[in-house]
Design a protein around this motif. Structure first.
Motif, PDB file in Angstrom:
ATOM      1  N   GLY A  16      26.044  51.722  45.688  1.00 34.88           N
ATOM      2  CA  GLY A  16      27.183  52.328  46.368  1.00 34.88           C
ATOM      3  C   GLY A  16      28.140  52.967  45.393  1.00 34.88           C
ATOM      4  N   SER A  17      29.392  53.131  45.834  1.00 39.15           N
ATOM      5  CA  SER A  17      30.360  53.854  45.006  1.00 39.15           C
ATOM      6  C   SER A  17      30.930  53.005  43.872  1.00 39.15           C
ATOM      7  CB  SER A  17      31.500  54.390  45.882  1.00 39.15           C
ATOM      8  OG  SER A  17      32.102  53.329  46.588  1.00 39.15           O
ATOM      9  N   PHE A  18      30.716  51.701  43.903  1.00 39.76           N
ATOM     10  CA  PHE A  18      31.136  50.821  42.809  1.00 39.76           C
ATOM     11  C   PHE A  18      29.897  50.289  42.106  1.00 39.76           C
ATOM     12  CE2 PHE A  18      34.783  50.993  45.538  1.00 39.76           C
ATOM     13  CZ  PHE A  18      35.845  51.035  44.657  1.00 39.76           C
ATOM     14  N   ASP A  19      30.058  49.881  40.871  1.00 43.33           N
ATOM     15  CA  ASP A  19      28.934  49.394  40.074  1.00 43.33           C
ATOM     16  C   ASP A  19      28.811  47.880  40.093  1.00 43.33           C
ATOM     17  OD1 ASP A  19      28.176  52.020  38.990  1.00 43.33           O
ATOM     18  OD2 ASP A  19      30.139  51.904  38.013  1.00 43.33           O
ATOM     19  N   LEU A  20      29.955  47.194  40.140  1.00 43.75           N
ATOM     20  CA  LEU A  20      29.978  45.735  40.060  1.00 43.75           C
ATOM     21  C   LEU A  20      30.960  45.176  41.080  1.00 43.75           C
ATOM     22  CD1 LEU A  20      30.386  45.452  36.170  1.00 43.75           C
ATOM     23  CD2 LEU A  20      28.273  45.045  37.446  1.00 43.75           C
ATOM     24  N   ILE A  21      30.697  43.958  41.517  1.00 48.78           N
ATOM     25  CA  ILE A  21      31.669  43.196  42.302  1.00 48.78           C
ATOM     26  C   ILE A  21      31.849  41.857  41.604  1.00 48.78           C
ATOM     27  CG2 ILE A  21      32.213  42.035  44.471  1.00 48.78           C
ATOM     28  CD1 ILE A  21      30.608  44.147  45.938  1.00 48.78           C
ATOM     29  N   ALA A  22      33.094  41.544  41.269  1.00 48.99           N
ATOM     30  CA  ALA A  22      33.428  40.249  40.685  1.00 48.99           C
ATOM     31  C   ALA A  22      34.132  39.422  41.750  1.00 48.99           C
ATOM     32  CB  ALA A  22      34.345  40.433  39.479  1.00 48.99           C
ATOM     33  N   VAL A  23      33.727  38.171  41.877  1.00 47.75           N
ATOM     34  CA  VAL A  23      34.445  37.228  42.720  1.00 47.75           C
ATOM     35  C   VAL A  23      35.296  36.407  41.762  1.00 47.75           C
ATOM     36  CG1 VAL A  23      34.272  35.344  44.383  1.00 47.75           C
ATOM     37  CG2 VAL A  23      32.565  37.178  44.399  1.00 47.75           C
ATOM     38  N   VAL A  24      36.609  36.463  41.957  1.00 44.71           N
ATOM     39  CA  VAL A  24      37.538  35.835  41.019  1.00 44.71           C
ATOM     40  C   VAL A  24      38.388  34.787  41.728  1.00 44.71           C
ATOM     41  CG1 VAL A  24      37.614  37.939  39.615  1.00 44.71           C
ATOM     42  CG2 VAL A  24      39.373  37.557  41.342  1.00 44.71           C
ATOM     43  N   ALA A  25      38.927  33.853  40.949  1.00 37.29           N
ATOM     44  CA  ALA A  25      39.830  32.832  41.476  1.00 37.29           C
ATOM     45  C   ALA A  25      40.956  32.619  40.479  1.00 37.29           C
ATOM     46  CB  ALA A  25      39.081  31.530  41.714  1.00 37.29           C
ATOM     47  N   ARG A  64      26.725  54.315  31.071  1.00 45.37           N
ATOM     48  CA  ARG A  64      26.166  53.602  29.914  1.00 45.37           C
ATOM     49  C   ARG A  64      27.123  52.562  29.312  1.00 45.37           C
ATOM     50  NH1 ARG A  64      24.640  58.686  29.886  1.00 45.37           N
ATOM     51  NH2 ARG A  64      26.121  59.460  28.371  1.00 45.37           N
ATOM     52  N   ALA A  65      28.106  52.081  30.096  1.00 40.37           N
ATOM     53  CA  ALA A  65      29.054  51.085  29.582  1.00 40.37           C
ATOM     54  C   ALA A  65      28.720  49.670  30.044  1.00 40.37           C
ATOM     55  CB  ALA A  65      30.476  51.446  30.004  1.00 40.37           C
ATOM     56  N   LEU A  66      27.710  49.530  30.871  1.00 43.05           N
ATOM     57  CA  LEU A  66      27.388  48.208  31.442  1.00 43.05           C
ATOM     58  C   LEU A  66      27.144  47.154  30.370  1.00 43.05           C
ATOM     59  CD1 LEU A  66      26.886  46.556  34.022  1.00 43.05           C
ATOM     60  CD2 LEU A  66      24.488  47.228  33.870  1.00 43.05           C
ATOM     61  N   SER A  67      26.377  47.503  29.350  1.00 48.77           N
ATOM     62  CA  SER A  67      26.050  46.517  28.309  1.00 48.77           C
ATOM     63  C   SER A  67      27.281  46.116  27.493  1.00 48.77           C
ATOM     64  CB  SER A  67      24.953  47.040  27.386  1.00 48.77           C
ATOM     65  OG  SER A  67      25.395  48.200  26.714  1.00 48.77           O
ATOM     66  N   ARG A  68      28.303  46.943  27.466  1.00 48.89           N
ATOM     67  CA  ARG A  68      29.546  46.632  26.767  1.00 48.89           C
ATOM     68  C   ARG A  68      30.503  45.843  27.661  1.00 48.89           C
ATOM     69  NH1 ARG A  68      30.406  51.878  25.665  1.00 48.89           N
ATOM     70  NH2 ARG A  68      32.213  51.974  27.006  1.00 48.89           N
ATOM     71  N   VAL A  69      30.571  46.231  28.928  1.00 52.78           N
ATOM     72  CA  VAL A  69      31.542  45.652  29.862  1.00 52.78           C
ATOM     73  C   VAL A  69      31.135  44.251  30.312  1.00 52.78           C
ATOM     74  CG1 VAL A  69      32.531  45.928  32.179  1.00 52.78           C
ATOM     75  CG2 VAL A  69      32.375  47.898  30.646  1.00 52.78           C
ATOM     76  N   THR A  70      29.857  44.042  30.568  1.00 56.00           N
ATOM     77  CA  THR A  70      29.396  42.764  31.113  1.00 56.00           C
ATOM     78  C   THR A  70      29.773  41.559  30.246  1.00 56.00           C
ATOM     79  OG1 THR A  70      27.602  43.869  32.288  1.00 56.00           O
ATOM     80  CG2 THR A  70      27.391  41.505  31.989  1.00 56.00           C
ATOM     81  N   PRO A  71      29.553  41.583  28.932  1.00 54.21           N
ATOM     82  CA  PRO A  71      29.954  40.413  28.132  1.00 54.21           C
ATOM     83  C   PRO A  71      31.464  40.157  28.149  1.00 54.21           C
ATOM     84  CG  PRO A  71      28.475  41.829  26.875  1.00 54.21           C
ATOM     85  CD  PRO A  71      28.824  42.562  28.134  1.00 54.21           C
ATOM     86  N   GLU A  72      32.244  41.230  28.192  1.00 53.33           N
ATOM     87  CA  GLU A  72      33.697  41.051  28.246  1.00 53.33           C
ATOM     88  C   GLU A  72      34.123  40.425  29.567  1.00 53.33           C
ATOM     89  OE1 GLU A  72      36.504  43.771  26.549  1.00 53.33           O
ATOM     90  OE2 GLU A  72      34.851  44.993  25.748  1.00 53.33           O
ATOM     91  N   LEU A  73      33.499  40.849  30.650  1.00 52.85           N
ATOM     92  CA  LEU A  73      33.788  40.233  31.945  1.00 52.85           C
ATOM     93  C   LEU A  73      33.316  38.775  31.948  1.00 52.85           C
ATOM     94  CD1 LEU A  73      32.814  43.175  34.321  1.00 52.85           C
ATOM     95  CD2 LEU A  73      35.131  42.324  33.856  1.00 52.85           C
ATOM     96  N   GLY A  74      32.175  38.531  31.326  1.00 54.57           N
ATOM     97  CA  GLY A  74      31.639  37.173  31.260  1.00 54.57           C
ATOM     98  C   GLY A  74      32.538  36.210  30.501  1.00 54.57           C
ATOM     99  N   ALA A  75      33.362  36.725  29.620  1.00 57.36           N
ATOM    100  CA  ALA A  75      34.270  35.879  28.837  1.00 57.36           C
ATOM    101  C   ALA A  75      35.528  35.492  29.620  1.00 57.36           C
ATOM    102  CB  ALA A  75      34.660  36.601  27.556  1.00 57.36           C
ATOM    103  N   ILE A  76      35.736  36.103  30.764  1.00 56.60           N
ATOM    104  CA  ILE A  76      36.912  35.785  31.587  1.00 56.60           C
ATOM    105  C   ILE A  76      36.548  34.639  32.515  1.00 56.60           C
ATOM    106  CG2 ILE A  76      38.538  36.676  33.302  1.00 56.60           C
ATOM    107  CD1 ILE A  76      38.031  39.491  32.108  1.00 56.60           C
ATOM    108  N   ARG A  77      37.124  33.463  32.268  1.00 52.20           N
ATOM    109  CA  ARG A  77      36.724  32.268  33.007  1.00 52.20           C
ATOM    110  C   ARG A  77      37.087  32.321  34.492  1.00 52.20           C
ATOM    111  NH1 ARG A  77      41.101  29.120  33.865  1.00 52.20           N
ATOM    112  NH2 ARG A  77      42.863  29.409  32.471  1.00 52.20           N
TER     113      ARG A  77
END
Length: 143
Positions: A99-108, A76-89
């Motif tokens: 699968g065993s992970f919930d999210l995959i971020a592609v970062v640069a 139940r942390a998705l709604s909290r985590v997603t905006p914080e991840l979205g703020a990381i440019r």
């Protein structure tokens, strides 16, 4: 909304270079300039084309260190985590996955040390339980 084969060809051309002159696109498609312009306007109006963006040069992209960061989050942390991840440019895309992970971020990042700090920053977000990172060595296909 109906997207024809010519529309798909038009979208492929625009994906290559959205600033290409309409007359050039028309020649490539074997259509009139006004027909191409009307198709573009229809695709925009119907929401198929949502906008236009910047495509970075290969030289610039080669200078970046890219990685996939697999993220496990607390229940139940998705709604909290997603905006914080979205703020990381540095996060280019964020995908929900099965699968065993919930999210995959592609970062640069500009360097390995900056990538290391970025991964630490992601791991420190309240609700992120663990991360697993894979640095992208090369891109074989990019469409």
């Amino acid at each position: 909304m109906k997207v024809t084969e010519k529309d798909r060809e038009l979208l492929a051309i625009l994906s290559e270079n959205a600033r290409m002159p309409t007359a050039t696109i028309a020649r490539r498609l074997g259509l009139s300039r006004t027909t191409v312009q009307a198709r573009i306007e229809r695709l925009e109006r119907e929401g198929v084309i949502a906008g236009y963006g910047v495509r970075l040069s290969e030289n610039y992209e080669k200078g970046l260190v890219k990685a996939h960061v697999l993220i496990t989050i607390a229940p139940r942390a998705l709604s909290r985590v997603t905006p914080e991840l979205g703020a990381i440019r540095e996060i280019r895309t964020l995908h929900s996955v099965s699968g065993s992970f919930d999210l995959i971020a592609v970062v640069a990042a500009a360097s390995i040390s900056e990538l290391d700090l970025l991964i630490d920053r992601i791991g420190e977000i309240d609700g992120v339980e663990k991360t697993l990172s894979s640095i992208i060595l090369s891109t074989r296909i990019d469409r």
